[in-house]
Design an enzyme around this catalytic site. Sequence first.
Site, PDB file in Angstrom:
ATOM      1  N   ASP B 199       0.869  -1.173   0.000  1.00 36.21           N
ATOM      2  CA  ASP B 199       0.000   0.000   0.000  1.00 36.21           C
ATOM      3  C   ASP B 199       0.911   1.230   0.000  1.00 36.21           C
ATOM      4  O   ASP B 199       1.558   1.534   1.001  1.00 36.21           O
ATOM      5  CB  ASP B 199      -0.883  -0.055   1.249  1.00 36.21           C
ATOM      6  CG  ASP B 199      -1.626   1.253   1.521  1.00 36.21           C
ATOM      7  OD1 ASP B 199      -1.432   2.224   0.770  1.00 36.21           O
ATOM      8  OD2 ASP B 199      -2.398   1.295   2.494  1.00 36.21           O
ATOM      9  N   LYS B 225      -3.553  11.847  -2.767  1.00 35.40           N
ATOM     10  CA  LYS B 225      -2.578  12.056  -1.699  1.00 35.40           C
ATOM     11  C   LYS B 225      -1.243  12.554  -2.247  1.00 35.40           C
ATOM     12  O   LYS B 225      -0.365  12.954  -1.493  1.00 35.40           O
ATOM     13  CB  LYS B 225      -2.369  10.767  -0.917  1.00 35.40           C
ATOM     14  CG  LYS B 225      -3.635  10.352  -0.156  1.00 35.40           C
ATOM     15  CD  LYS B 225      -3.317   9.499   1.030  1.00 35.40           C
ATOM     16  CE  LYS B 225      -4.515   8.712   1.503  1.00 35.40           C
ATOM     17  NZ  LYS B 225      -5.417   9.484   2.363  1.00 35.40           N
ATOM     18  N   CYS B 363      -8.688   5.688  10.561  1.00 30.30           N
ATOM     19  CA  CYS B 363      -8.994   4.436   9.851  1.00 30.30           C
ATOM     20  C   CYS B 363      -7.959   3.373  10.185  1.00 30.30           C
ATOM     21  O   CYS B 363      -7.559   2.579   9.329  1.00 30.30           O
ATOM     22  CB  CYS B 363      -9.071   4.643   8.342  1.00 30.30           C
ATOM     23  SG  CYS B 363     -10.356   5.774   7.850  1.00 30.30           S
TER      24      CYS B 363
END
Lengths: 148, 405
Positions: B199, B225, B363
């Site tokens: 990721d 991002k 998260c």
Amino acid sequence: MSELTDLYQEVILDHGRKPRNFRAMADATATAEGLNPLCGDHYHVFLKMDGDRIEDVSFQGNGCAISKASASLMSAALKGKSKADAEDLFQRFHKMVVEGDGSQADGLGKLAVLKGVADFPTRVKCASLAWHAMHSALHGDSQPATTE
Amino acid sequence: MSFDVEAVRRQFPVLSQRPYGKRLAFLDSGATAQKPQAVIDAVSRFYAQDNSNVHRGVYDLAERATAAFEGARKKIARYIGADPREVIFTRGTTEGVNLVAQTYGRAHVGPGDEILLTGMEHHSNIVPWQMLAAEKGAKLVVVPVDDRGEVHLADFERLIGPRTRMVAVTQVSNALGTVNPVKEIVRIAHARGVPVLVDGAQAMPHMKIDVRDLDADFYVFSGHKMFGPTGIGVLHGKAKILEAMPPWQGGGDMILSVSFEGTRFNTIPYRFEAGTPDAAGAVGLGAAVDWLEGLDREGAEAHERDLLAYATGRLQEIPGLRIIGTAPGKVAVISFVLTGVHPHDVGTILDREGVAVRAGHHCAQPLMERFGVPATVRASFALYNTREDVDQLVRGLHRVREMFP
């Protein structure tokens, strides 16, 4: 523009620091969970009903000063009330905080200190979280209450 | 070429606004980065001049739209050191992980198999695997995180077993800023024949990535991002693996031919891009890559390191502040808690000082649980931040301490 001090009034800071009725209740007749998935605020609300009357209220969990103070003030306000009175308080509180109807403050006693929350849209859900959980417990809903 | 932060800041229109009459200190780039004018212009120019559906029309405008879209794919591929056929456009990192879990994962994970994650994964790199595990009767195995917020290679050596079918690991922790040794993790997993998904959502805005050098089988990231638009992201997969993978969503553009008797699927990357793609988003992400390539990246990284060191030092002056995540070599992300104040209240008070931070679980609820906190305040920096932003944060935190002594 409303000031931070309209939100963080002394009564709110006090209840946030030293929440009243902040405990689990072993002999509760109804409980419900309130969960804000966005920020992780998480409470359990406990009710002990004596027929139609709320004999005892308590809560436990984690969250910000606003959510904790709101739960604490709610617990104090609901003790001894009938189911119909609790429903009425819930509706008034909802109108004051969520819909921004400041005129509701008159009938809400100590809870009126939370009026300023309406001017902080990102914090409205904090103030209403425990109320939704209480409402679920009162109506016997098994799903965790959220403010979504 | 040297890194001039003031010149960089002037390219970000959003940074010039004054919330509550205060200078905006935007310290939430870990959630989403702001966009330079070049990206905004590229998206707007695509809609104003080149818009039509891609891969469909025979007219000039359609050709230009397709060229812009495929041009963006090539640009991004070159930037990460990949073949354009290995660059699949997605809506973002989350969709990339789900795509891999539901195609590669469904084909290779069975009852009793294991998927190895770390304790610092974002929900988007937990839940898709958990759903797959529930469907297949497989289980998640979690590499522990230590008190500094690091994972250890020895734990990967220990936990990758004969039933491990996938290792899914973040390169940079969104909540702590920890940079994981992904290249070594890939080497350990490959030595045991296990594929790795990395990721890269939080890594891309802070460092230059070479997917060939990293050698992960899948590398996923989001455009927004890394200064690009929202709604666009990339799944990079090794061509050999992608070619053997079953398709994901069915629809237009992912087929060679369709009849009611059956469908022949398109080649990669199109096989995984059903439906009209976010062409403007892809063009915007291409523009973000161009913009990044025009910067002195080493200078930018040094600037971010300086911000991290300066902020870490200055935060020490706030009574009762504890930083969560102190791994050496981390990127400029600082998660912290203040005794006696909930992060949400800190966030509201800082907001009135013009300081935008994230307050919550980021998260990453399992990670919050690991550190015994329900939530943290996170100040996440990007290359456009300055020491002035740090000073404003510290002033705001003093204000918090006045209200919550």
